[in-house]
Design an enzyme around this catalytic site. Structure first.
Site, PDB file in Angstrom:
ATOM      1  N   GLY A 117       0.224  -4.980   1.112  1.00  0.00           N
ATOM      2  CA  GLY A 117      -1.089  -4.977   0.507  1.00  0.00           C
ATOM      3  C   GLY A 117      -1.202  -5.880  -0.701  1.00  0.00           C
ATOM      4  O   GLY A 117      -2.280  -6.420  -0.988  1.00  0.00           O
ATOM      5  N   GLU A 145       6.852  -4.918   7.391  1.00  0.00           N
ATOM      6  CA  GLU A 145       6.188  -3.832   8.116  1.00  0.00           C
ATOM      7  C   GLU A 145       6.876  -3.415   9.409  1.00  0.00           C
ATOM      8  O   GLU A 145       6.839  -2.240   9.785  1.00  0.00           O
ATOM      9  CB  GLU A 145       4.725  -4.213   8.397  1.00  0.00           C
ATOM     10  CG  GLU A 145       3.823  -4.175   7.188  1.00  0.00           C
ATOM     11  CD  GLU A 145       3.957  -5.399   6.294  1.00  0.00           C
ATOM     12  OE1 GLU A 145       3.386  -5.395   5.185  1.00  0.00           O
ATOM     13  OE2 GLU A 145       4.640  -6.364   6.701  1.00  0.00           O
ATOM     14  N   ASP A 186      -0.276  -6.268   8.654  1.00  0.00           N
ATOM     15  CA  ASP A 186      -1.724  -6.103   8.496  1.00  0.00           C
ATOM     16  C   ASP A 186      -2.201  -6.875   7.272  1.00  0.00           C
ATOM     17  O   ASP A 186      -1.578  -7.843   6.874  1.00  0.00           O
ATOM     18  CB  ASP A 186      -2.078  -4.613   8.425  1.00  0.00           C
ATOM     19  CG  ASP A 186      -1.577  -3.924   7.175  1.00  0.00           C
ATOM     20  OD1 ASP A 186      -0.561  -4.353   6.601  1.00  0.00           O
ATOM     21  OD2 ASP A 186      -2.203  -2.930   6.746  1.00  0.00           O
ATOM     22  N   GLY A 223       0.815  -1.201   0.000  1.00  0.00           N
ATOM     23  CA  GLY A 223       0.000   0.000   0.000  1.00  0.00           C
ATOM     24  C   GLY A 223       0.852   1.256   0.000  1.00  0.00           C
ATOM     25  O   GLY A 223       2.025   1.230   0.380  1.00  0.00           O
TER      26      GLY A 223
END
Length: 409
Positions: free
Chosen positions: A157, A180, A188, A108
């Site tokens: 993502g 991350e 996530d 993302g």
């Protein structure tokens, strides 16, 4: 932009694609940060290209200069495509792939999110994650077989868009990572769910160190359902179209994909060579115990692994480990709701998210100033805060289906 089979030939000509009009989301103060993240494509190619041909709908992530990283506009376009295609009786199956030779999707656009939050538009940043997580949940519920052609880099993502779907086709060019913790975020996009599903503690190792897997390793770990030579992917798409309505049946899709499997040229890496050590050291329920186990081993691999761990945010590592352990046995829906609670707190702060993105993606090459600095300073109460329910009306609302995964994980 969504093109029919009759217009497929013209769609492959960049000048014709530029002339198509992509409806952009309405802009207000909270969505203004979209401008920076998609301005580079606004006057050229659309950021997501939709092609319908032979009963097969294909979504192409079209930001190759940014390794097809997702911004808010792309997430909304994808959601529109998938919703429309899944209810279209003429569509048999759905393919998603990245434009260009380098990446499926590198994650993302967290830089845009952090910049929005710093400019007082936290609601816009939070809305990006809300729509991204909702999209991931919805794609797991699609009635049509959903096939991700994961050729090249896949991170964050991008992993969420692919691994949470039914079919994940890796190649010898696939390179997977969940880095991350190195930017002060956490695993996530339901990363806690699919990483914890890998046998042993490989998933914990990958989540905390940002370690990488090749295509063959993705298949071995169960994160990919098929391993196909990169050069065969165009033929895979042709075969899926040629199969017609038979490819509404997941079993038929699986058989077609399996017919292209072969030696994709992936060689084993040290993650698998050190499987016994990983399982022994990363089975602990606290990050401190993981560090201590590696220190006791003391060999070169352990020292290298400790060095990788020490680059990450202590707070993010503790949040990530709890998320991994908590995700075991949970549904995709439950994990995404937890992910949203955590990411809201990270955007709102205090957290290491903004600092990690600054050091890694804005002031590239600088060292992040993590806070707290050490694992010992990160208390259980601090971690509890990120997992606590949100205020009434602010939770992630996943209303479509039960949240049972469509994938085989």
């Amino acid at each position: 932009v969504c093109l029919s089979g009759q217009r497929l030939r013209s769609a492959l000509r960049p000048r014709r694609i530029v002339k198509q009009v992509t409806r952009q989301p309405q802009r207000d103060r909270n969505s203004a940060f979209l401008d920076e993240s998609h301005r580079e494509c606004a006057m050229s190619d659309p950021e997501v290209i939709g092609i319908v041909d032979g009963g097969v709908a294909t979504a192409i992530l079209n930001r190759p200069q940014a390794l097809n990283s997702l911004n808010a506009n792309m997430v909304k376009l994808l959601d529109g495509f998938l919703t429309s295609w899944d209810s279209d009786p003429q569509i048999n199956c759905i393919i998603i792939r990245g434009a260009g030779p380098r990446a499926f999707c590198a994650g993302g656009d967290v830089k845009a999110c952090v910049m929005a939050a710093k400019s007082g538009r936290q609601a816009a940043a939070i809305d990006f994650f809300r729509t991204e997580y909702t999209l991931i949940h919805d794609l797991s519920q699609l009635a049509r077989p959903y096939i991700s052609l994961v050729d090249g880099v896949v991170m964050g993502g991008g992993a969420g868009l692919s691994i949470n779907g039914r079919f994940r086709v890796a190649t010898e060019k696939s390179l997977f990572a969940m880095p991350e913790c190195g930017i002060g975020l956490f695993t996530d996009v339901a990363g806690a769910l699919f990483l914890s599903a890998i046998p042993g503690e490989i998933g914990t190792y990958l989540a905390l160190t940002g370690g990488r897997l090749t295509g063959g390793e993705l298949k071995r770990a169960g994160l990919a359902t098929h391993l196909v030579p990169s050069e065969s992917l165009p033929q895979v798409e042709v075969a899926l179209r040629a199969g017609g309505a038979a490819h509404r049946d997941p079993a038929a899709v699986a058989a077609t994909l399996a017919s292209f499997e072969g030696d994709a040229g992936s060689s084993p890496k040290q993650e698998w060579d050190h499987r016994e050590a990983i399982d022994a050291c990363f089975a602990a329920d606290t990050v401190e115990e993981i560090y201590a186990a590696l220190q006791r081993r003391g060999d070169q691999w352990s020292q290298d692994t400790l060095a990788a761990l020490k680059k990450g945010s202590p707070l993010s590592q503790k949040i990530t480990l709890r998320a991994l352990r908590q995700a075991q046995g949970q549904s995709l829906r439950d994990v995404l709701i937890t992910d949203f609670r955590i990411v809201c707190r990270m955007v709102e702060g205090p957290s290491d998210f903004a600092e990690g993105v600054r050091a890694t993606l804005i002031d590239k090459g600088s060292s992040p100033a993590w806070s707290p600095v050490t694992l010992q300073e990160v208390t259980e109460e601090m971690v509890d805060h990120f997992f606590a329910p949100l205020a009434r009306g602010q939770e992630l609302d996943l209303h479509r289906g039960s949240g049972t995964r469509g994938s085989k994980l």
